[in-house]
Design an enzyme around this catalytic site. Structure first.
Site, short mmCIF file in Angstrom:
data_model
loop_
_atom_site.label_atom_id
_atom_site.label_comp_id
_atom_site.label_asym_id
_atom_site.label_seq_id
_atom_site.Cartn_x
_atom_site.Cartn_y
_atom_site.Cartn_z
N ASP A 91 27.29 59.69 -32.15
CA ASP A 91 26.73 58.49 -32.75
C ASP A 91 25.92 58.87 -33.98
OD1 ASP A 91 27.80 57.14 -30.61
OD2 ASP A 91 25.89 56.66 -29.66
N ARG A 133 34.37 57.02 -37.03
CA ARG A 133 34.12 55.64 -36.58
C ARG A 133 33.24 54.95 -37.61
NH1 ARG A 133 29.77 55.64 -32.26
NH2 ARG A 133 31.36 56.42 -30.84
P1 FAD Z 1 28.17 41.50 -36.46
O1 FAD Z 1 28.07 41.70 -37.94
O2 FAD Z 1 26.92 41.67 -35.63
O3 FAD Z 1 28.82 40.11 -36.14
C1 FAD Z 1 29.99 39.68 -36.84
C2 FAD Z 1 30.81 38.77 -35.94
O4 FAD Z 1 31.31 39.53 -34.81
C3 FAD Z 1 30.04 37.62 -35.34
O5 FAD Z 1 29.93 36.56 -36.22
C4 FAD Z 1 30.89 37.31 -34.11
O6 FAD Z 1 32.06 36.61 -34.50
C5 FAD Z 1 31.32 38.70 -33.64
N1 FAD Z 1 30.35 39.23 -32.66
C6 FAD Z 1 29.41 40.16 -32.89
N2 FAD Z 1 28.69 40.40 -31.76
C7 FAD Z 1 29.17 39.56 -30.82
C8 FAD Z 1 28.82 39.30 -29.47
N3 FAD Z 1 27.81 39.93 -28.87
N4 FAD Z 1 29.53 38.38 -28.79
C9 FAD Z 1 30.55 37.71 -29.40
N5 FAD Z 1 30.92 37.90 -30.69
C10 FAD Z 1 30.23 38.82 -31.39
N6 FAD Z 1 25.47 51.57 -34.92
C11 FAD Z 1 24.86 52.68 -35.42
O7 FAD Z 1 23.99 52.56 -36.27
N7 FAD Z 1 25.22 53.92 -34.96
C12 FAD Z 1 26.20 54.12 -34.04
O8 FAD Z 1 26.49 55.27 -33.66
C13 FAD Z 1 26.88 52.98 -33.54
N8 FAD Z 1 27.89 53.10 -32.65
C14 FAD Z 1 28.59 52.00 -32.28
C15 FAD Z 1 29.71 52.15 -31.47
C16 FAD Z 1 30.48 51.05 -31.15
C17 FAD Z 1 31.71 51.23 -30.30
C18 FAD Z 1 30.12 49.74 -31.64
C19 FAD Z 1 30.94 48.54 -31.31
C20 FAD Z 1 28.99 49.60 -32.40
C21 FAD Z 1 28.21 50.70 -32.74
N9 FAD Z 1 27.07 50.57 -33.51
C22 FAD Z 1 26.46 51.69 -33.99
C23 FAD Z 1 26.49 49.23 -33.79
C24 FAD Z 1 26.94 48.65 -35.13
O9 FAD Z 1 26.36 49.35 -36.18
C25 FAD Z 1 26.55 47.15 -35.25
O10 FAD Z 1 25.15 47.06 -35.21
C26 FAD Z 1 27.10 46.26 -34.17
O11 FAD Z 1 28.41 46.62 -33.80
C27 FAD Z 1 27.12 44.79 -34.67
O12 FAD Z 1 27.99 44.63 -35.76
P2 FAD Z 1 29.46 44.02 -35.61
O13 FAD Z 1 30.32 44.63 -36.65
O14 FAD Z 1 29.95 44.23 -34.22
O15 FAD Z 1 29.34 42.46 -35.83
#
Ligand code: FAD
Length: 279
Positions: A107, A158
């Site tokens: 991560d 990733r």
């Molecule tokens: P967002 O920009 O939060 O949302 C965009 C759209 O996605 C929303 O409008 C909705 O349609 C959909 N959505 C988002 N969340 C939901 C929900 N809970 N329920 C339903 N629909 C939803 N961050 C780091 O800084 N370091 C890491 O190592 C890291 N590892 C990760 C590993 C994985 C597998 C994932 C999935 C995320 C990781 N993250 C990490 C977190 C990432 O940086 C984001 O903060 C997080 O994924 C939210 O962004 P998003 O792209 O999912 O969507």
């Protein structure tokens, strides 16, 4: 014991429950990335304990036919103690992964750790020739340059939007700017890599865009989402033939992780409140 409301987001406290969750998730065609909860250790002891726990987890995973890998956090392996402690522990985990055929993700945490994490990843990716992946954050202004450094290394990358609040000077803070950077970084990855691209996002627009890029450039890619978030979509995408991995944390430190998930989205807050109140 983990209350029922948190069980949607955390795969139990022990490796055994995490393995059972993995088995069930695999049945729906979705792979699992296991993360032992734990972060921000300021002493060597707990960082070494978690390193040993990952070595054990990897050895046990290697004995199964589960579709699973692991993901570690730099601050769990001692980056806050010193870069040298982190590098040593990270290398141990990667060595175990290489020995037992288990892929090891790393991560990415806040921006003060980016350089050390990138250096450590570059070193193990080169030495082990693959079997490792690194997370990069589209919200950081530096990421595009980092991708140029990473793009020809073995292993996987990733791309996520970024979960840490960073200063305007080093990061895009406006959501639309982060989304634009995510698209640009993803385009760069698909154009410059044949495989090893992971889309770490729940965002339907980014997932659709990745598919578009795949059709245009042919690169292999996988979609990664968190346990408890859009699980229906995870299963649907897998049924449609996409490679999908679910990031599933487990361990005794489930409470802070769960509350973070609840706080970041009001739908989760509502869901948790209903479960607690029984309405
Ligand atoms: P967002 O920009 O939060 O949302 C965009 C759209 O996605 C929303 O409008 C909705 O349609 C959909 N959505 C988002 N969340 C939901 C929900 N809970 N329920 C339903 N629909 C939803 N961050 C780091 O800084 N370091 C890491 O190592 C890291 N590892 C990760 C590993 C994985 C597998 C994932 C999935 C995320 C990781 N993250 C990490 C977190 C990432 O940086 C984001 O903060 C997080 O994924 C939210 O962004 P998003 O792209 O999912 O969507």
């Amino acid at each position: 014991m983990i209350p029922p409301v948190a069980r949607d987001f955390v795969a139990g406290e022990e490796p055994a429950t995490a393995f059972e969750h993995t088995r069930q998730t695999n049945e729906a065609g979705v792979g699992v990335i296991l993360n032992k909860l734990g972060e921000h250790y300021h002493e060597r002891g707990p960082a070494e304990e978690d390193t040993a726990a990952y070595e054990q987890l990897i050895a046990e995973l290697g004995e199964t036919d589960l579709d699973s890998c692991v993901s570690v956090k730099p601050s769990q392996l001692g980056i806050d103690v010193s870069p040298a402690v982190f590098e040593e522990n990270y290398r141990r985990v990667v060595e175990a992964g290489s020995e037992h055929g288990v892929f090891v993700w790393c991560d990415m945490e806040d921006a003060t750790t980016t350089d050390t994490t990138l250096d450590a990843f570059e070193s193990v990716a080169t030495e082990f020739g693959g079997g490792v992946g690194l997370c990069v954050q589209a919200n950081l202004r530096r990421t595009r340059a980092d991708l140029e450094r990473l793009v020809d290394l073995p292993g996987k990358i990733r791309l996520v939007k970024g979960a840490y609040d960073e200063d305007e000077e080093i990061a895009y803070t406006d959501q639309s700017a982060v989304d634009e950077a995510f698209r640009e970084d993803l385009t760069y990855l698909f154009k410059n890599r044949d495989s090893g691209v992971a889309v770490g996002s729940h965002d339907p627009e980014m997932i659709a865009y990745a598919r578009e890029l795949h059709e245009r450039h042919g690169s292999d890619y996988e979609i990664q989402m968190l346990m408890g978030v859009r699980e229906e979509a995870q299963r649907r995408l897998a049924r449609e033939g996409r490679e999908v991995y679910q990031y599933a944390p487990y361990g005794s430190e489930w409470a802070s992780y769960f509350y973070r998930r609840v706080r970041e989205r009001k739908e989760n807050l509502l869901f948790a409140a209903r479960a607690v109140l029984g309405v």
